[in-house]
Design an enzyme around this catalytic site. Sequence first.
Site, mmCIF file in Angstrom:
data_model
loop_
_atom_site.group_PDB
_atom_site.id
_atom_site.type_symbol
_atom_site.label_atom_id
_atom_site.label_comp_id
_atom_site.label_asym_id
_atom_site.label_seq_id
_atom_site.Cartn_x
_atom_site.Cartn_y
_atom_site.Cartn_z
ATOM 1 N N LYS A 273 -3.859 35.908 49.683
ATOM 2 C CA LYS A 273 -3.232 34.860 48.868
ATOM 3 C C LYS A 273 -2.916 35.444 47.497
ATOM 4 O O LYS A 273 -3.805 35.918 46.790
ATOM 5 C CB LYS A 273 -4.187 33.660 48.719
ATOM 6 C CG LYS A 273 -3.713 32.618 47.701
ATOM 7 C CD LYS A 273 -4.651 31.404 47.609
ATOM 8 C CE LYS A 273 -4.246 30.477 46.459
ATOM 9 N NZ LYS A 273 -5.138 29.317 46.322
ATOM 10 N N LYS A 285 -3.040 20.524 37.652
ATOM 11 C CA LYS A 285 -4.481 20.577 37.372
ATOM 12 C C LYS A 285 -4.725 20.081 35.950
ATOM 13 O O LYS A 285 -3.934 20.382 35.054
ATOM 14 C CB LYS A 285 -4.973 22.027 37.462
ATOM 15 C CG LYS A 285 -5.097 22.588 38.868
ATOM 16 C CD LYS A 285 -5.642 24.015 38.808
ATOM 17 C CE LYS A 285 -5.597 24.693 40.163
ATOM 18 N NZ LYS A 285 -6.503 24.083 41.149
ATOM 19 N N ASP A 296 -5.834 33.555 40.849
ATOM 20 C CA ASP A 296 -5.511 33.018 42.172
ATOM 21 C C ASP A 296 -4.725 33.998 43.056
ATOM 22 O O ASP A 296 -4.320 33.643 44.160
ATOM 23 C CB ASP A 296 -4.747 31.694 42.014
ATOM 24 C CG ASP A 296 -5.078 30.673 43.083
ATOM 25 O OD1 ASP A 296 -6.130 30.828 43.727
ATOM 26 O OD2 ASP A 296 -4.279 29.753 43.287
ATOM 27 N N GLU A 357 -1.742 24.819 47.657
ATOM 28 C CA GLU A 357 -0.591 25.698 47.870
ATOM 29 C C GLU A 357 -0.953 26.998 48.585
ATOM 30 O O GLU A 357 -0.122 27.588 49.261
ATOM 31 C CB GLU A 357 0.070 26.027 46.522
ATOM 32 C CG GLU A 357 -0.556 27.184 45.708
ATOM 33 C CD GLU A 357 -1.990 26.934 45.287
ATOM 34 O OE1 GLU A 357 -2.390 25.758 45.214
ATOM 35 O OE2 GLU A 357 -2.724 27.906 45.027
ATOM 36 N N ARG A 359 -2.796 27.643 51.160
ATOM 37 C CA ARG A 359 -2.675 27.575 52.626
ATOM 38 C C ARG A 359 -1.217 27.642 53.066
ATOM 39 O O ARG A 359 -0.918 28.082 54.172
ATOM 40 C CB ARG A 359 -3.404 26.310 53.121
ATOM 41 C CG ARG A 359 -2.820 25.020 52.622
ATOM 42 C CD ARG A 359 -3.802 23.864 52.797
ATOM 43 N NE ARG A 359 -4.896 23.905 51.819
ATOM 44 C CZ ARG A 359 -5.907 23.051 51.786
ATOM 45 N NH1 ARG A 359 -5.989 22.069 52.666
ATOM 46 N NH2 ARG A 359 -6.848 23.162 50.871
HETATM 47 N N1 BES Z 1 -6.693 28.023 43.666
HETATM 48 C C1 BES Z 1 -7.309 26.788 43.976
HETATM 49 C C2 BES Z 1 -8.769 26.949 44.413
HETATM 50 C C3 BES Z 1 -9.731 27.517 43.402
HETATM 51 C C4 BES Z 1 -10.600 26.672 42.744
HETATM 52 C C5 BES Z 1 -9.838 28.868 43.193
HETATM 53 C C6 BES Z 1 -11.514 27.182 41.848
HETATM 54 C C7 BES Z 1 -10.753 29.385 42.292
HETATM 55 C C8 BES Z 1 -11.599 28.534 41.624
HETATM 56 C C9 BES Z 1 -6.566 26.106 45.108
HETATM 57 O O1 BES Z 1 -5.205 26.358 45.169
HETATM 58 C C10 BES Z 1 -6.714 24.639 44.927
HETATM 59 O O2 BES Z 1 -6.242 24.140 43.951
HETATM 60 N N2 BES Z 1 -7.370 23.983 45.892
HETATM 61 C C11 BES Z 1 -7.573 22.584 45.846
HETATM 62 C C12 BES Z 1 -7.259 22.043 47.211
HETATM 63 C C13 BES Z 1 -7.206 20.543 47.285
HETATM 64 C C14 BES Z 1 -6.031 20.013 46.468
HETATM 65 C C15 BES Z 1 -7.087 20.121 48.733
HETATM 66 C C16 BES Z 1 -9.028 22.339 45.489
HETATM 67 O O3 BES Z 1 -9.898 23.092 45.922
HETATM 68 O O4 BES Z 1 -9.283 21.407 44.727
HETATM 69 ZN ZN ZN Z 2 -4.593 28.142 44.391
HETATM 70 MN MN MN Z 3 -4.068 25.094 43.917
#
Ligand code: BES
Ligand code: ZN
Ligand code: MN
Length: 511
Positions: A273, A285, A296, A357, A359
Amino acid sequence: MTALTLSTAAAPGLRADAIVIGVGKGGKGPVLAPGADAVDKAYDGRLAGILETLGASGAEGEITKLPAPAGFKAPLVLAVGLGTEPEDDQAYDAEALRRAAGVAARALAGNKKAAFALPVADAADLGAIAEGALLGAYSFDAYKGIAPAAKKDAKGNGKGPLGEAALLGGKPRDKDHKAAVERALAVTEELNRARDLVNTPPNDLDPEAFAAVAQTAAKEHGIKVEVLDEKALEKGGYGGILGVGAGSAAGPRLVKLSYTHAKAAKHLAFVGKGITYDSGGISLKPAGHNETMKCDMSGAAAVFAAVVAAARLGLEVNVTGWLALAENMPSGSATRPGDVLRMYSGKTVEVLNTDAEGRLVLADALWAASAEKPDAIVDVATLTGAMVLALGSRTFGVMANDDAFRAAIVDAAEEVGEPSWPMPLPEHLRKGMDSPTADLANMGERMGGGLVAGLFLREFVGEGITWAHLDIAGPAFNESGPFGYTPKGGTGSAVRTLVRLAELTAAGDLG
Ligand code: BES
Ligand code: ZN
Ligand code: MN
């Protein structure tokens, strides 16, 4: 970059800024580790007692500094804690050595040269000490006002990383010892480069810039490289990668790195990724959750580093690395919650949350990787906050469509000193991603979010292909203080596990 040498010099005559020795935690106080004997002799055998007087216990990560004995060329002895002393006749384990070497290298930042007299029972220990020293000495100051070289005094000492790590206790002519050091050099240089990529601010590392770095490195190491830009992605129908990149002024890329060996019997695919910045997109966010989101792309950085390391080591296995690169930004052209994307596999996905995003880009890259029918695919991603909640900030989760493969990955990770834990893919969570409009949605139940993401990815793995998913959202980026050989910021998580998997596959010991 810190230089690495093997030295057979006797401790008193060593020209260095410091001599590093190991001290373990014994039942009745600190105990010197093998390798410290010459130094101890110069203190008339009183070194363990002196250390105890100074308050040392031998605990892991502890540092005790003392003036070197009379007659020594080096001015300083640095005793580093190795943790609990092993049982009779047992050697310290490799990870204890790796961590101790890292702690010492970090403590000696700014010095020109340190000699490491840590216990070396075999070639693997020597390799571990080399790795720990080179990983612990890492620093990222490309963006600091004054170039590090300018901060040195007349003797060459000052700020910046340790200049040279001279390892004692190794045999410079021994084939295994030489190979262990060569391996450590290749792996740590590429791992540190992955850290640099992660630490580089997102205004300087967009998908195009990342692809250019990959192109240069690939050429240098005889790796075939193909870069799909927006036009090529559109032509190919990569709706996931394009959908995530749609909001950014910097277009997405899919990079394919192919390392091949003429005698290879197996083919591994690594998929990373590579979100160069994750703002969340239209599902933005909140402040407090986006400051570290340059991290990321850590999965793509790990895949890139592992492929280059495999090439440098000349491993007898074919390894293809796929870097799914995009910047996730909100704008008038961004994908909206409610949009439906047609993915590279042909499946349609309703985007319910643009912050899920990772996935989406991985789905396209997994399908592209599957087309080559590799023996196994391993993807690496900072995929979910849920995995950080589950496992904390130092352990990555391992999911797979094959229990034996998942176990083999957890074992390989353990072997190289990377904490990981097997996680399930519970079937009942799949229906939460059913969409009234499309084949599936990019979100499901909130509970078990890391596993839901894994189940989403599984939908895009070709029929019959062994696959595993490493969610490194916790360990990829160290937001607290440095520890062991792990610095603050980008850590290079999963690089060593991927390299080990390539080695095991080359040796016929995996799959
Ligand atoms: N890049 C984030 C996940 C992440 C969180 C990486 C903390 C490193 C530290 C990912 O793209 C994300 O935002 N995931 C969401 C998914 C949700 C919207 C289903 C999450 O984990 O909140
Ligand atoms: Zn992400
Ligand atoms: Mn994200």
